[in-house]
Design an enzyme around this catalytic site. Structure first.
Site, mmCIF file in Angstrom:
data_model
loop_
_atom_site.group_PDB
_atom_site.id
_atom_site.type_symbol
_atom_site.label_atom_id
_atom_site.label_comp_id
_atom_site.label_asym_id
_atom_site.label_seq_id
_atom_site.Cartn_x
_atom_site.Cartn_y
_atom_site.Cartn_z
ATOM 1 N N ASP A 3 1.082 -1.212 0.177
ATOM 2 C CA ASP A 3 -0.061 0.330 0.263
ATOM 3 C C ASP A 3 0.786 1.227 0.188
ATOM 4 O OD1 ASP A 3 0.772 0.005 2.944
ATOM 5 O OD2 ASP A 3 -0.584 0.113 3.350
ATOM 6 N N GLU A 4 2.291 1.036 0.194
ATOM 7 C CA GLU A 4 2.634 2.299 0.488
ATOM 8 C C GLU A 4 3.073 2.899 -0.873
ATOM 9 O OE1 GLU A 4 6.264 1.739 3.056
ATOM 10 O OE2 GLU A 4 5.810 0.272 4.136
ATOM 11 N N TYR A 53 12.441 2.775 -0.908
ATOM 12 C CA TYR A 53 11.617 1.423 -0.978
ATOM 13 C C TYR A 53 10.476 1.515 -2.081
ATOM 14 C CZ TYR A 53 8.189 -2.288 0.151
ATOM 15 O OH TYR A 53 6.982 -3.257 0.554
ATOM 16 N N LYS A 92 9.513 -0.094 -5.344
ATOM 17 C CA LYS A 92 7.524 -1.115 -5.298
ATOM 18 C C LYS A 92 6.531 -0.497 -6.759
ATOM 19 C CE LYS A 92 7.189 -4.338 -3.561
ATOM 20 N NZ LYS A 92 7.467 -5.777 -4.253
HETATM 21 P P1 NAD Z 1 11.514 -9.995 3.002
HETATM 22 O O1 NAD Z 1 12.698 -9.251 3.066
HETATM 23 O O2 NAD Z 1 11.339 -10.971 4.282
HETATM 24 O O3 NAD Z 1 11.742 -11.433 2.091
HETATM 25 C C1 NAD Z 1 12.415 -10.756 0.084
HETATM 26 C C2 NAD Z 1 12.700 -12.175 0.609
HETATM 27 O O4 NAD Z 1 13.096 -12.815 -1.173
HETATM 28 C C3 NAD Z 1 14.023 -13.192 0.983
HETATM 29 O O5 NAD Z 1 13.808 -13.846 1.286
HETATM 30 C C4 NAD Z 1 15.457 -12.572 -0.025
HETATM 31 O O6 NAD Z 1 16.235 -13.758 0.325
HETATM 32 C C5 NAD Z 1 14.338 -12.891 -0.767
HETATM 33 N N1 NAD Z 1 15.325 -11.758 -2.725
HETATM 34 C C6 NAD Z 1 15.672 -10.407 -1.898
HETATM 35 N N2 NAD Z 1 16.255 -10.508 -3.382
HETATM 36 C C7 NAD Z 1 16.426 -10.583 -4.050
HETATM 37 C C8 NAD Z 1 16.383 -11.262 -5.724
HETATM 38 N N3 NAD Z 1 17.646 -10.545 -6.087
HETATM 39 N N4 NAD Z 1 16.263 -12.777 -6.128
HETATM 40 C C9 NAD Z 1 15.816 -14.195 -5.301
HETATM 41 N N5 NAD Z 1 15.026 -13.455 -4.317
HETATM 42 C C10 NAD Z 1 15.439 -12.482 -3.427
HETATM 43 O O7 NAD Z 1 10.048 -9.634 2.568
HETATM 44 P P2 NAD Z 1 8.538 -9.908 3.267
HETATM 45 O O8 NAD Z 1 8.397 -8.620 4.041
HETATM 46 O O9 NAD Z 1 8.604 -10.792 3.158
HETATM 47 O O10 NAD Z 1 8.098 -9.039 1.466
HETATM 48 C C11 NAD Z 1 7.605 -10.167 0.277
HETATM 49 C C12 NAD Z 1 6.861 -8.957 -0.456
HETATM 50 O O11 NAD Z 1 6.001 -8.683 -0.098
HETATM 51 C C13 NAD Z 1 7.630 -7.559 -1.030
HETATM 52 O O12 NAD Z 1 7.730 -7.338 -2.356
HETATM 53 C C14 NAD Z 1 7.185 -7.018 0.141
HETATM 54 O O13 NAD Z 1 7.449 -5.518 -0.968
HETATM 55 C C15 NAD Z 1 5.903 -7.206 -0.437
HETATM 56 N N6 NAD Z 1 4.982 -6.515 0.718
HETATM 57 C C16 NAD Z 1 5.281 -6.656 2.282
HETATM 58 C C17 NAD Z 1 4.815 -6.496 3.695
HETATM 59 C C18 NAD Z 1 4.750 -6.312 4.813
HETATM 60 O O14 NAD Z 1 4.459 -5.708 5.943
HETATM 61 N N7 NAD Z 1 5.941 -6.396 4.713
HETATM 62 C C19 NAD Z 1 3.458 -5.328 2.959
HETATM 63 C C20 NAD Z 1 3.229 -5.679 1.768
HETATM 64 C C21 NAD Z 1 3.428 -6.201 0.846
HETATM 65 P P1 TYD Z 2 8.237 -1.047 9.709
HETATM 66 O O1 TYD Z 2 7.913 -2.370 10.075
HETATM 67 O O2 TYD Z 2 9.922 -0.801 9.498
HETATM 68 O O3 TYD Z 2 7.154 -1.003 8.696
HETATM 69 P P2 TYD Z 2 6.966 0.175 7.291
HETATM 70 O O4 TYD Z 2 7.688 1.543 7.207
HETATM 71 O O5 TYD Z 2 6.422 -0.725 6.190
HETATM 72 O O6 TYD Z 2 5.309 0.646 7.807
HETATM 73 O O7 TYD Z 2 7.810 -0.019 10.403
HETATM 74 C C1 TYD Z 2 6.044 0.427 10.534
HETATM 75 C C2 TYD Z 2 5.833 1.446 11.372
HETATM 76 O O8 TYD Z 2 6.846 1.507 12.647
HETATM 77 C C3 TYD Z 2 6.883 3.033 11.168
HETATM 78 O O9 TYD Z 2 5.847 3.996 10.885
HETATM 79 C C4 TYD Z 2 7.847 3.289 11.706
HETATM 80 C C5 TYD Z 2 7.256 3.233 12.675
HETATM 81 N N1 TYD Z 2 8.753 2.192 13.339
HETATM 82 C C6 TYD Z 2 9.206 3.168 14.982
HETATM 83 O O10 TYD Z 2 8.407 3.289 15.646
HETATM 84 N N2 TYD Z 2 10.136 2.358 15.817
HETATM 85 C C7 TYD Z 2 10.518 1.501 14.842
HETATM 86 O O11 TYD Z 2 11.938 0.617 15.745
HETATM 87 C C8 TYD Z 2 10.880 0.458 13.874
HETATM 88 C C9 TYD Z 2 11.632 -0.649 12.617
HETATM 89 C C10 TYD Z 2 9.036 1.245 12.851
#
Ligand code: NAD
Ligand code: TYD
Length: 368
Positions: free
Chosen positions: A135-136, A160, A164
């Site tokens: 959503d970012e 980031y 995306k």
């Molecule tokens: P993460 O950082 O935990 O995992 C990313 C994975 O991708 C890792 O296993 C890493 O080794 C692999 N990777 C990175 N670069 C690579 C490359 N060049 N080739 C092959 N593998 C590679 O991330 P996540 O939190 O699991 O997020 C997964 C997806 O979901 C991402 O696309 C992220 O943008 C999206 N997303 C995440 C969130 C969240 O809250 N974490 C929310 C919405 C969308």
């Molecule tokens: P994060 O988990 O990094 O996700 P995103 O930036 O993708 O939303 O952070 C979630 C929220 O928490 C964000 O507003 C930043 C804040 N945050 C803190 O206040 N302290 C922290 O140490 C971290 C990692 C995040």
């Protein structure tokens, strides 16, 4: 029966997806392609080694020829693309890897899918490229503004989210121009098992257990919409099954909270857990609860993140109305599951935090 290529399947959401998918569809083929960056951990897929449908490939999504060969060899009909650099704070310090993987890597995958699915004779029936996004990309909302719909203009603010956003546009363009069958999902903040402890919830949870300070950026009033990771993955499953090709679906938890609210609730739920399980005091003697204190006492306000988005909120009515999807977990129920997982998997997060999991997984699984 589907044959899936799951990129980034050793990361947080991807690994949860693979476990869920093989539980629900044990006859499917699931090939994980992961470069094992700092965030990728082979141990996140532990327990699947003997599964006949599972294969792990250590590789980079930017290796287009290798991906094409894998798509052909495994007769992949569904790509679920999670692989990315995913942490906003890291993107501020070092944006290059975000452009290389999130933009260049996604484009490389799209080229491979196009070559194998649209330009060769042995294309599978009904292929699909599902792109997992955030959503970012929509930017930041003010208090009182309507939540993001899929029609909200893109206004990414961090390297980031900009990377995306670029990948989302490429996916859209490959559908529009070449007819590649795609779907995209834009999801809010996730939490749950296997999340790398640099993100808010696991970081705060572990710091609290260890009696370290809980660093809140700025005034703590930034708002995120929280979703338990399994709900995110169930939504992705639904989109893969029945989503309209070429369509975008927002996924959210209908759970807007300020960061301060999240951290305070997390402190209360940890206190509750210590009350219910006496053994926790011996395991985590530095947790303030043990000495009659409160987790909230550890909250510390620190310098704000540059360009920190104020508020994200998702309108997920398309997903609900078209595909009948809604999250199962509330924040409390999802967080209790998450807490239980981190308590039962202390060895996992300790190894992740001190970096020793690299060596451990090399011994367990070889260099893959
Ligand atoms: P993460 O950082 O935990 O995992 C990313 C994975 O991708 C890792 O296993 C890493 O080794 C692999 N990777 C990175 N670069 C690579 C490359 N060049 N080739 C092959 N593998 C590679 O991330 P996540 O939190 O699991 O997020 C997964 C997806 O979901 C991402 O696309 C992220 O943008 C999206 N997303 C995440 C969130 C969240 O809250 N974490 C929310 C919405 C969308
Ligand atoms: P994060 O988990 O990094 O996700 P995103 O930036 O993708 O939303 O952070 C979630 C929220 O928490 C964000 O507003 C930043 C804040 N945050 C803190 O206040 N302290 C922290 O140490 C971290 C990692 C995040």
């Amino acid at each position: 029966m589907r044959r899936l290529l799951v990129t980034g399947g050793a990361g947080f959401i991807g690994a949860n997806f693979v476990h869920l998918h093989l539980r629900e569809y044990p006859d499917d083929r699931v090939v994980v392609l992961d470069a094992l960056t700092y965030a990728g951990n082979r141990a996140n897929l532990a327990g699947l080694e003997g599964h006949p449908g599972f294969r792990f490939v250590h590789g980079d999504i930017r290796e287009q020829e290798r991906v094409e060969a894998l798509l052909r060899e495994e007769r992949i009909d569904t790509v679920v693309h999670f692989a990315a650099e995913s942490h906003v704070d890291r993107s501020i310090v070092g944006p290059d890897a975000f452009i290389e993987t999130n933009v260049g890597g996604t484009h490389s995958l799209l080229k491979a899918a196009r070559a194998v699915w649209l330009e060769s004779d042995d294309a599978p029936a009904d292929p699909l490229f599902h792109h997992v996004s955030t959503d970012e990309v929509y930017g930041s909302l003010e208090a009182g503004e309507a939540p993001f719909t899929e029609a909200h203009p893109y206004a990414p603010n961090s390297p980031y989210s900009a990377s995306k956003a670029a990948s989302d546009h490429l996916v859209r363009a490959y559908h529009h121009t070449y007819g590649l069958p795609v779907t995209t999902s834009n999801c809010s903040n996730n939490y749950g098992p296997y999340q790398f402890p640099e993100k808010l919830i696991p970081l705060m949870l572990i710091n609290l257990l260890e009696g370290r300070s809980l660093p809140i950026y700025g005034d703590g009033r930034n708002v995120r919409d929280w979703l338990y990771v399994e709900d995110h993955n169930r939504a992705i499953e639904r989109i893969i099954e029945s989503g309209r090709r070429g369509e975008v679906y927002n996924i959210g938890g209908n759970c807007e909270r300020t960061n301060l609210e999240i951290v305070e609730r997390l402190c209360d739920l940890v206190e509750e857990a210590f009350g219910e399980d006496e053994s926790l005091a011996a395991r985590f003697p530095a947790c303030p609860v043990v000495k009659g204190g409160h987790g909230r006492d550890l909250i510390t306000y620190v310098k704000d993140r540059p360009g920190h988005d104020r508020r994200y909120a998702i309108d997920a009515s398309r997903l609900r109305d078209e595909l009948g999807f809604g999250p199962r977990e509330s924040f409390d129920s999802g967080f209790r599951k998450t807490l239980r997982w981190y308590l039962e998997n202390e060895a996992w997060w300790r190894a992740v935090m001190d970096g020793s999991y690299r060596e451990w997984t090399r011994v367990q699984y070889g260099d893959c």
